[in-house]
Design a protein around this motif. Sequence first.
Motif, PDB file in Angstrom:
ATOM      1  N   ARG A   1       7.497  -1.570  -2.581  1.00 60.47           N
ATOM      2  CA  ARG A   1       6.777  -1.267  -3.829  1.00 60.47           C
ATOM      3  C   ARG A   1       5.583  -2.210  -4.002  1.00 60.47           C
ATOM      4  O   ARG A   1       4.519  -1.779  -4.445  1.00 60.47           O
TER       5      ARG A   1
ATOM      6  N   ARG B   1       2.866  -0.916  -1.939  1.00 60.05           N
ATOM      7  CA  ARG B   1       2.216   0.253  -2.552  1.00 60.05           C
ATOM      8  C   ARG B   1       1.191  -0.187  -3.593  1.00 60.05           C
ATOM      9  O   ARG B   1       0.099   0.365  -3.676  1.00 60.05           O
ATOM     10  N   ILE B   2       1.555  -1.199  -4.385  1.00 62.53           N
ATOM     11  CA  ILE B   2       0.623  -1.718  -5.395  1.00 62.53           C
ATOM     12  C   ILE B   2      -0.626  -2.269  -4.711  1.00 62.53           C
ATOM     13  O   ILE B   2      -1.757  -1.967  -5.104  1.00 62.53           O
TER      14      ILE B   2
ATOM     15  N   ASP C   1      -1.754  -1.581  -1.677  1.00 63.12           N
ATOM     16  CA  ASP C   1      -2.493  -0.497  -1.019  1.00 63.12           C
ATOM     17  C   ASP C   1      -3.308   0.311  -2.022  1.00 63.12           C
ATOM     18  O   ASP C   1      -4.421   0.758  -1.720  1.00 63.12           O
ATOM     19  N   ASN C   2      -2.775   0.511  -3.220  1.00 65.40           N
ATOM     20  CA  ASN C   2      -3.507   1.242  -4.264  1.00 65.40           C
ATOM     21  C   ASN C   2      -4.674   0.438  -4.819  1.00 65.40           C
ATOM     22  O   ASN C   2      -5.581   0.999  -5.432  1.00 65.40           O
ATOM     23  N   GLN C   3      -4.629  -0.888  -4.642  1.00 61.89           N
ATOM     24  CA  GLN C   3      -5.622  -1.807  -5.201  1.00 61.89           C
ATOM     25  C   GLN C   3      -5.744  -1.617  -6.714  1.00 61.89           C
ATOM     26  O   GLN C   3      -6.825  -1.648  -7.286  1.00 61.89           O
ATOM     27  N   TRP C   4      -4.592  -1.394  -7.352  1.00 60.13           N
ATOM     28  CA  TRP C   4      -4.533  -1.211  -8.794  1.00 60.13           C
ATOM     29  C   TRP C   4      -3.467  -2.166  -9.315  1.00 60.13           C
ATOM     30  O   TRP C   4      -2.287  -1.850  -9.347  1.00 60.13           O
TER      31      TRP C   4
ATOM     32  N   GLY D   1      -1.568   1.136 -14.144  1.00 64.76           N
ATOM     33  CA  GLY D   1      -1.537   1.713 -12.807  1.00 64.76           C
ATOM     34  C   GLY D   1      -0.353   2.647 -12.612  1.00 64.76           C
ATOM     35  O   GLY D   1       0.504   2.794 -13.493  1.00 64.76           O
ATOM     36  N   PRO D   2      -0.287   3.304 -11.453  1.00 64.18           N
ATOM     37  CA  PRO D   2       0.771   4.287 -11.216  1.00 64.18           C
ATOM     38  C   PRO D   2       2.181   3.699 -11.263  1.00 64.18           C
ATOM     39  O   PRO D   2       3.126   4.388 -11.664  1.00 64.18           O
TER      40      PRO D   2
END
Length: 202
Positions: A39, A42-43, A45-48, A53-54
């Motif tokens: 997880r 994922r954060i 990789d999203n650069q958010w 954020g998602p």
Amino acid sequence: MKSMRSPADLAINGSPPAFSEPLHVGRPNIGDREAFLARVNRILDNQWLTNNGPMVQEFEQRIATHLGVKHCIAMCNGTIALEIAIRALGLEGEVIVPSWTFVATAHALYWQGITPVFADIDPATHNLDPDAVRRMITPRTTGIIGVHLWGRAAPIDELQTIADEHGLKLMFDAAHAFGSTYRGQSIGRFGACEVFSFHATK
């Protein structure tokens, strides 16, 4: 571990320590490290990293679904969540809180110019005593903040009756109570709103 019989048996007074290493109240259960790191990746990789954020949206949705409520809003900590909830409910003047709670329950009121009024607790449960709440109501009272202490539900029905009788807003500091229930329903479904904490000690 040997049983302690007197203060002389304490390590601070020269006896051998009871445990081989220090015990920390706030040491979290890490759980599945691989799932956690996946997880985090994922954060990254999203650069958010902030600002809804998602992962935050998924967290809010999953908590709301778990509790069976319409809304869940994530905040940076429980104290700020209490402050925002107090503002959202329009509380002012005086608000009744238990005399036995973490200081944030009262601070969240005091920092907004609201007077926390401390009511006695039931010595058997450590939660608000409804009779004490009734005695503390004045013309300046606008709300009650019940606290579900140690994961044990406050007297929800009695507090709601008092709030309804006097036209007061009722909310709950549920920092200790995620996963707890009251009469078969999840804590998080009562009063005008409830505030949880996911701090390691909770």
